[in-house]
Design a protein around this motif. Structure first.
Motif, PDB file in Angstrom:
ATOM      1  N   LEU A 198      -4.161   7.105  -2.771  1.00 43.11           N
ATOM      2  CA  LEU A 198      -4.002   5.759  -2.188  1.00 43.11           C
ATOM      3  C   LEU A 198      -3.850   4.762  -3.323  1.00 43.11           C
ATOM      4  N   ARG A 199      -2.800   3.950  -3.213  1.00 41.21           N
ATOM      5  CA  ARG A 199      -2.598   2.861  -4.176  1.00 41.21           C
ATOM      6  C   ARG A 199      -2.477   1.566  -3.397  1.00 41.21           C
ATOM      7  N   ALA A 200      -3.162   0.532  -3.857  1.00 45.22           N
ATOM      8  CA  ALA A 200      -3.040  -0.785  -3.213  1.00 45.22           C
ATOM      9  C   ALA A 200      -2.795  -1.827  -4.295  1.00 45.22           C
ATOM     10  N   TYR A 201      -1.879  -2.743  -3.994  1.00 42.83           N
ATOM     11  CA  TYR A 201      -1.507  -3.781  -4.957  1.00 42.83           C
ATOM     12  C   TYR A 201      -1.763  -5.152  -4.334  1.00 42.83           C
ATOM     13  N   GLY A 202      -2.597  -5.937  -4.996  1.00 39.41           N
ATOM     14  CA  GLY A 202      -2.904  -7.281  -4.510  1.00 39.41           C
ATOM     15  C   GLY A 202      -2.346  -8.336  -5.450  1.00 39.41           C
ATOM     16  N   ASP A 203      -2.675  -9.609  -5.164  1.00 41.77           N
ATOM     17  CA  ASP A 203      -2.128 -10.671  -6.022  1.00 41.77           C
ATOM     18  C   ASP A 203      -2.934 -10.855  -7.308  1.00 41.77           C
ATOM     19  N   LYS A 204      -3.992 -10.024  -7.478  1.00 45.67           N
ATOM     20  CA  LYS A 204      -4.737 -10.083  -8.750  1.00 45.67           C
ATOM     21  C   LYS A 204      -4.762  -8.751  -9.483  1.00 45.67           C
ATOM     22  N   GLY A 205      -4.256  -7.675  -8.860  1.00 47.21           N
ATOM     23  CA  GLY A 205      -4.294  -6.385  -9.549  1.00 47.21           C
ATOM     24  C   GLY A 205      -4.058  -5.231  -8.607  1.00 47.21           C
ATOM     25  N   GLY A 206      -4.204  -4.014  -9.149  1.00 46.75           N
ATOM     26  CA  GLY A 206      -3.969  -2.813  -8.349  1.00 46.75           C
ATOM     27  C   GLY A 206      -5.107  -1.821  -8.482  1.00 46.75           C
ATOM     28  N   LEU A 207      -5.230  -0.949  -7.496  1.00 48.42           N
ATOM     29  CA  LEU A 207      -6.242   0.119  -7.493  1.00 48.42           C
ATOM     30  C   LEU A 207      -5.558   1.416  -7.099  1.00 48.42           C
ATOM     31  N   GLU A 208      -6.018   2.520  -7.700  1.00 50.49           N
ATOM     32  CA  GLU A 208      -5.483   3.825  -7.319  1.00 50.49           C
ATOM     33  C   GLU A 208      -6.607   4.842  -7.262  1.00 50.49           C
ATOM     34  N   VAL A 209      -6.717   5.528  -6.103  1.00 48.48           N
ATOM     35  CA  VAL A 209      -7.691   6.621  -5.991  1.00 48.48           C
ATOM     36  C   VAL A 209      -6.915   7.897  -5.714  1.00 48.48           C
ATOM     37  N   GLN A 210      -7.345   8.987  -6.377  1.00 43.97           N
ATOM     38  CA  GLN A 210      -6.762  10.304  -6.124  1.00 43.97           C
ATOM     39  C   GLN A 210      -7.888  11.265  -5.854  1.00 43.97           C
ATOM     40  N   HIS A 211      -7.661  12.179  -4.913  1.00 43.23           N
ATOM     41  CA  HIS A 211      -8.675  13.196  -4.637  1.00 43.23           C
ATOM     42  C   HIS A 211      -7.976  14.523  -4.396  1.00 43.23           C
ATOM     43  N   VAL A 269       0.854  -1.201   0.000  1.00 45.82           N
ATOM     44  CA  VAL A 269       0.000   0.000   0.000  1.00 45.82           C
ATOM     45  C   VAL A 269       0.887   1.247   0.000  1.00 45.82           C
ATOM     46  N   GLU A 270       0.480   2.254  -0.778  1.00 49.55           N
ATOM     47  CA  GLU A 270       1.153   3.565  -0.740  1.00 49.55           C
ATOM     48  C   GLU A 270       0.084   4.616  -0.559  1.00 49.55           C
ATOM     49  N   ALA A 271       0.281   5.557   0.356  1.00 46.55           N
ATOM     50  CA  ALA A 271      -0.708   6.628   0.513  1.00 46.55           C
ATOM     51  C   ALA A 271       0.000   7.925   0.869  1.00 46.55           C
ATOM     52  N   SER A 272      -0.492   9.029   0.334  1.00 45.56           N
ATOM     53  CA  SER A 272       0.099  10.330   0.661  1.00 45.56           C
ATOM     54  C   SER A 272      -0.976  11.400   0.742  1.00 45.56           C
ATOM     55  N   TYR A 273      -0.700  12.401   1.579  1.00 45.52           N
ATOM     56  CA  TYR A 273      -1.567  13.578   1.678  1.00 45.52           C
ATOM     57  C   TYR A 273      -0.639  14.783   1.555  1.00 45.52           C
ATOM     58  N   LEU A 274      -0.794  15.514   0.453  1.00 46.90           N
ATOM     59  CA  LEU A 274       0.115  16.619   0.144  1.00 46.90           C
ATOM     60  C   LEU A 274      -0.607  17.955   0.207  1.00 46.90           C
ATOM     61  N   GLN A 275      -0.077  18.871   1.031  1.00 43.02           N
ATOM     62  CA  GLN A 275      -0.569  20.251   1.087  1.00 43.02           C
ATOM     63  C   GLN A 275       0.628  21.181   0.917  1.00 43.02           C
ATOM     64  N   SER A 276       0.353  22.468   0.621  1.00 38.10           N
ATOM     65  CA  SER A 276       1.472  23.398   0.389  1.00 38.10           C
ATOM     66  C   SER A 276       1.275  24.760   1.050  1.00 38.10           C
ATOM     67  N   TRP A 277       0.445  24.815   2.116  1.00 36.82           N
ATOM     68  CA  TRP A 277       0.149  26.137   2.669  1.00 36.82           C
ATOM     69  C   TRP A 277       1.299  26.784   3.417  1.00 36.82           C
ATOM     70  N   LEU A 278       2.399  26.017   3.681  1.00 32.78           N
ATOM     71  CA  LEU A 278       3.582  26.663   4.260  1.00 32.78           C
ATOM     72  C   LEU A 278       4.436  27.323   3.178  1.00 32.78           C
ATOM     73  N   VAL A 279       4.191  26.960   1.923  1.00 27.90           N
ATOM     74  CA  VAL A 279       4.964  27.522   0.809  1.00 27.90           C
ATOM     75  C   VAL A 279       4.155  28.579   0.063  1.00 27.90           C
ATOM     76  N   SER A 280       2.839  28.343  -0.072  1.00 23.51           N
ATOM     77  CA  SER A 280       2.005  29.254  -0.867  1.00 23.51           C
ATOM     78  C   SER A 280       1.042  30.016   0.038  1.00 23.51           C
ATOM     79  N   LYS A 281       0.472  31.089  -0.504  1.00 24.28           N
ATOM     80  CA  LYS A 281      -0.526  31.857   0.262  1.00 24.28           C
ATOM     81  C   LYS A 281      -1.919  31.633  -0.318  1.00 24.28           C
ATOM     82  N   ALA A 282      -2.077  30.546  -1.052  1.00 31.86           N
ATOM     83  CA  ALA A 282      -3.364  30.298  -1.720  1.00 31.86           C
ATOM     84  C   ALA A 282      -4.520  30.247  -0.722  1.00 31.86           C
ATOM     85  N   TRP A 283      -4.241  29.831   0.518  1.00 35.66           N
ATOM     86  CA  TRP A 283      -5.301  29.755   1.544  1.00 35.66           C
ATOM     87  C   TRP A 283      -5.121  30.842   2.605  1.00 35.66           C
ATOM     88  N   GLY A 284      -4.282  31.836   2.334  1.00 33.68           N
ATOM     89  CA  GLY A 284      -3.999  32.871   3.330  1.00 33.68           C
ATOM     90  C   GLY A 284      -2.572  32.705   3.835  1.00 33.68           C
TER      91      GLY A 284
END
Ligand code: NAD
Length: 348
Positions: free
Chosen positions: A260-273, A146-161
Motif C-alpha cells: 500500500l502506498r499513499a501520497y498526501g500533500d505533505k509526503g508519502g507512506l509505503e507499507v509492504q508485507h 493511493v496504490e495497493a496490490s495483493y500479488l499471489q502466484s499459486w496458479l503458476v507455482s506449486k509452492a503451496w501445492g
C-alpha cells in the motif's frame, strides 16, 4: 474462554496455534464434516473432543465461542446457527458470499449482543497499524492518491501445492463452490488494507474481473473453473482521494505480497508485507524535496485473535466487526456489477 474450531482445513492450524498460545483460552472441540481430518487436527493440537457437524457440537454445548474456519459458502449458515445458540463468533473472511447474508449476520450478532469479529489477518501487521497512526496524525497531510496490490502466484507455482488436484485450491476457482474468486478471497484483504490504512471508506469504483483459461475443459472434476483470477479497480474514497487497487493469482515471483502506498500533500507512506516480513517507509518534510524514503520503526501490536479474546472477556465488541465486513462485502458485490455493466458504481 471455551472455544470450538469449526472447519479443520489449512487455515484452522493458524487459529489453533494462535488461540492455543493465549492465556485463558481452552480449545475444547474441533468440528469437521471429515471425521478423520477433525481427529488428526485434534491430536495435533491436543483438543479433547471432535464432532462431524456444528449441530452435534451445539447439542453438547459446553463452549462459549466459535472460530468459524469453514469455506466461504458455509460462513452464513454456520455462523447464524452459532449466534442463535448464543455463541460469540470469530469468522474467517470474507464474512459471506454476498451482502444480503453478511448484513443478516451482522444484524443477528448485534441483536443477540454477542461478540462478532472477522479475521482480516493483515490487521495483525504492525507496519499497517503504524501507517494508519501516521495518517491519523497528519504525517503526510491530506491524501490525494493511493496504490495497493495483493500479488499471489499459486496458479503458476506449486509452492503451496497443486491447484489442479488439491480441493483446498479448487473450491477457490469455482463459483458453484461459493468462491467469488480473487475479489472475494484476497480482494477483501487488500481493500481493507487500503481503506483501513488511509482511514477512509470506498465511495465509488470501476472494476474489471477476469477468469483466464486454465484447463482445456474449463473444469476439473466437479469444479468449473469460472471464478476470477485477477481484478483491477479504480476507486474514490470518502476523503476524496483517488486510488488503484489490484490483485492476481498469476504474479510469478510473489507468493503472497501486499503493498500500500499513499501520497498526501505533505509526503508519502509505503507499507509492504510478504512471506519474508514487512517494512514501512515514509518520505515527508525535507525528505520530500529529495525523494528520500526512511524506514519507520514499529512496535508489536495485538493480533485479531488476542483482540477477539479480549472482546469476549470485556463484552465490548472488537474491530473488524461483522458490520464493517458486511460494508466491505457490499463493495465486493458492486465490483461484479461494475464488471457486468462496464460502468463506474457509487457505493450506496
Ligand atoms: N484470514 C486469512 O488470511 C485466510 C487465509 C486462508 C484462508 N482463509 C479463509 O479460511 C476459510 C477456510 O479456508 P481453508 O483454506 O482452511 O479451507 P480448507 O478447504 O483447507 O478447509 C476447510 C475445512 O472446512 C470443512 N468444512 C466444510 N464445511 C463445513 C461445515 N459445514 N462444518 C464443519 N466443517 C466444514 C472442510 O471439510 C475442510 O476441512 C475460508 O473462508 C478462507 O477464505 C483466511
Amino acid at each position: 474462554m471455551r472455544l470450538v474450531i469449526l472447519g479443520t482445513g489449512n487455515m484452522a492450524s493458524s487459529h489453533a496455534a494462535h488461540f492455543g498460545a493465549i492465556d485463558g483460552v481452552e480449545i475444547v472441540g474441533a468440528v469437521d464434516l471429515d471425521a478423520e481430518r477433525a481427529q488428526r487436527f485434534a491430536q495435533s493440537y491436543d483438543i479433547a473432543r471432535t464432532f462431524t457437524s456444528l449441530d452435534e457440537a451445539l447439542d453438547w454445548g459446553q463452549f462459549d465461542s466459535v472460530a468459524n474456519v469453514t469455506p466461504d459458502r458455509f460462513h452464513f449458515e454456520t455462523s447464524m446457527k452459532a449466534i442463535e445458540a448464543g455463541k460469540h463468533v470469530f469468522c474467517e473472511k470474507p464474512l459471506a458470499t454476498h451482502y444480503g447474508h453478511a448484513e443478516g449476520m451482522a444484524d443477528a450478532a448485534e441483536a443477540a449482543g454477542l461478540v462478532n469479529m472477522v479475521n482480516l489477518t493483515y490487521r495483525n501487521v504492525a507496519e499497517l497499524q503504524k501507517f494508519r497512526q501516521l495518517v491519523d496524525e497528519g504525517a503526510i497531510g491530506t491524501i490525494k492518491h493511493v496504490e495497493a496490490s495483493y500479488l499471489q502466484s499459486w496458479l503458476v507455482s506449486k509452492a503451496w501445492g497443486d491447484w489442479r488436484t488439491d480441493p483446498t485450491w479448487l473450491w477457490r476457482l469455482s463459483t458453484a463452490h461459493g468462491s467469488n474468486g480473487t475479489l472475494g478471497d484476497i480482494g477483501i484483504h487488500i481493500l481493507d488494507f487500503a481503506a483501513f490504512g488511509i482511514n477512509a471508506p470506498i465511495t465509488s469504483m470501476f472494476c474489471r474481473l477476469k477468469a483466464f483459461d486454465k484447463d482445456p475443459d474449463g473444469q476439473i472434476g466437479d469444479y468449473v473453473l469460472d471464478a476470477n483470477d485477477s481484478f483491477t479497480m479504480s476507486l474514490e474514497f470518502g476523503s476524496g482521494a483517488l486510488g488503484v487497487v489490484h490483485a492476481t493469482r498469476w504474479a510469478s515471483g510473489y507468493l503472497n505480497t501486499l503493498r500500500l502506498r499513499a501520497y498526501g500533500d505533505k509526503g508519502g507512506l509505503e507499507v509492504q508485507h510478504g512471506m519474508n516480513g514487512s517494512s514501512l517507509q515514509m518520505c515527508a518534510g525535507e525528505d520530500a524535496e529529495i525523494a528520500h524514503w526512511q524506514d519507520v520503526p514499529v512496535e508489536p501490536v495485538p493480533t485479531n485473535y488476542h483482540r477477539f479474546v479480549e472482546a469476549v472477556h470485556s463484552g465490548v465488541n472488537g474491530d473488524p466487526s461483522f458490520r464493517y465486513a458486511a460494508d466491505m462485502q457490499k463493495v465486493l458485490d458492486l465490483g461484479f456489477v461494475s464488471e457486468t455493466k462496464r460502468q463506474e458504481i457509487v457505493v450506496g
